[in-house]
Write an enzyme that holds these catalytic residues in place. Structure first.
Site, short mmCIF file in Angstrom:
data_model
loop_
_atom_site.label_atom_id
_atom_site.label_comp_id
_atom_site.label_asym_id
_atom_site.label_seq_id
_atom_site.Cartn_x
_atom_site.Cartn_y
_atom_site.Cartn_z
CG HIS A 188 -2.11 -0.70 1.39
ND1 HIS A 188 -2.18 -2.10 0.71
CD2 HIS A 188 -3.52 -0.44 0.99
CE1 HIS A 188 -3.42 -2.65 0.81
NE2 HIS A 188 -4.26 -1.58 1.14
CG HIS A 242 2.51 -3.69 6.42
ND1 HIS A 242 3.40 -4.78 5.56
CD2 HIS A 242 1.51 -3.36 5.70
CE1 HIS A 242 2.53 -4.93 4.36
NE2 HIS A 242 1.91 -4.10 4.36
#
Length: 333
Positions: A188, A242
């Site tokens: 992303h 993440h």
């Protein structure tokens, strides 16, 4: 008075004027899609074919099985974050990282009618995003780092199982386990900085953010896409998808690739000609050279004609002199 000057920078006429650059009225609208679009497409067929190849490679890398890194029981302490939904869905990334910058490029084209700028900005944006995507997914699959929520992907029923080497024996959903080994780097974030980072550099050139005139308000336009990309990266940490290192590496990767792709097509934003692509200036120089050579040819065409007229006049004068001599010899004078 100071506040009125500051607000004037954000007025609609001023924002439109920022995109006009240094084009003179005589040079605007000279390279449109209709007049030069076919030529630009022919010159860059290979680039678009390479883009298609990158797209195919990206699809393969996205579907490839990642490396299942060793995850021991003692490592699970840092991988027990909650399993959450994405704040920024995956399907939305192409919209704000690709389609939104392209809409800005179209807006600039409606003002300048410069097909070189529209084509090269679009080409650079797509190269930036696809190169970043290929590098990101290649590293993801090779590294296989577990996500912060890996525990719940591996043991959704909280029943932990390990083999004799201490590696986790996951019995969760296969697709969740597979995605759980794709933490580094953040896709992303890298996509966001590749697309919006390219847009930021593009805008800095168009509005001449570094023209040394002290208009700091222009930096607000430059930093806005970078801020949006940063917020996407932060959301990945907040969603426990993440680690912060993944986001940092993804953002740095996307921004570096965007800078390289932009520099292949446009001068640096701080350059005096940083508002337009290299090929636009080459085409403009060619058109000026053609015009100058045409004027030189016309001047050469006029010179022989003048010489012929001079010769005819001399012949006429000599003819009059010969007639006078004949009359003198015949005694008529």
């Amino acid at each position: 008075m100071a506040w009125s000057n500051m607000l004037s920078y954000f007025s609609f006429p001023y924002l439109l004027g920022l995109f006009q650059g240094r084009l003179r009225p005589a040079e605007m609208g000279t390279h449109t899609i209709k007049s030069h679009g076919a030529r630009v497409a022919r010159d860059h067929v290979q680039d678009w074919l390479i883009l298609l190849l990158l797209l195919v490679i990206e699809i393969i890398l996205y579907e490839i099985h990642p490396f299942y890194r060793f995850v021991g029981e003692h490592m699970m302490t840092d991988l027990k974050y909650p399993l959450k939904e994405n704040t920024v869905p995956l399907w939305s990334v192409p919209f704000y990282a690709v389609l939104f910058p392209f809409a800005v490029f179209l807006l600039v084209y409606t003002r300048r009618k410069d097909v070189y700028d529209l084509h090269h900005s679009t080409l650079g944006l797509l190269f930036s995003v696809l190169i970043t995507a290929v590098i990101t997914d290649a590293i993801k699959s090779a590294v296989g780092r577990p996500r912060p929520d890996f525990f719940w992907r591996c043991f959704p029923d909280e029943i932990e199982l390990y083999d004799r080497w201490g590696n986790a024996k996951c019995h969760g959903k296969e697709s969740d386990i597979r995605e759980g080994h794709k933490s580094f780097p953040s896709g992303h974030t890298s996509w966001s900085f590749a697309g919006l980072g390219f847009l930021s550099i593009y805008l800095s050139g168009k509005i001449k953010a570094f023209d040394h005139k002290g208009h700091v308000a222009k930096l607000c336009v430059v930093f806005s896409p970078l801020l949006a990309a940063s917020l996407v990266g932060i959301s990945r940490v907040d969603d426990y998808m993440h680690h912060w290192q993944d986001v940092f590496a993804g953002g740095l990767l996307g921004l570096v690739v965007a800078a390289f792709c932009y520099s292949q097509l446009f001068p640096p934003p701080y350059n005096n000609e940083g508002w337009g692509p290299y090929e636009y200036f080459r085409a403009l120089e060619e058109s000026r050279s053609s015009t100058n050579s045409g004027e030189s040819i016309n001047a050469l065409d006029v010179q022989p004609l003048n010489n012929v007229n001079a010769v005819n006049q001399q012949v006429k004068n000599h003819g009059n002199e010969f007639d006078a001599l004949e009359e003198l010899e015949s005694g008529r004078m």
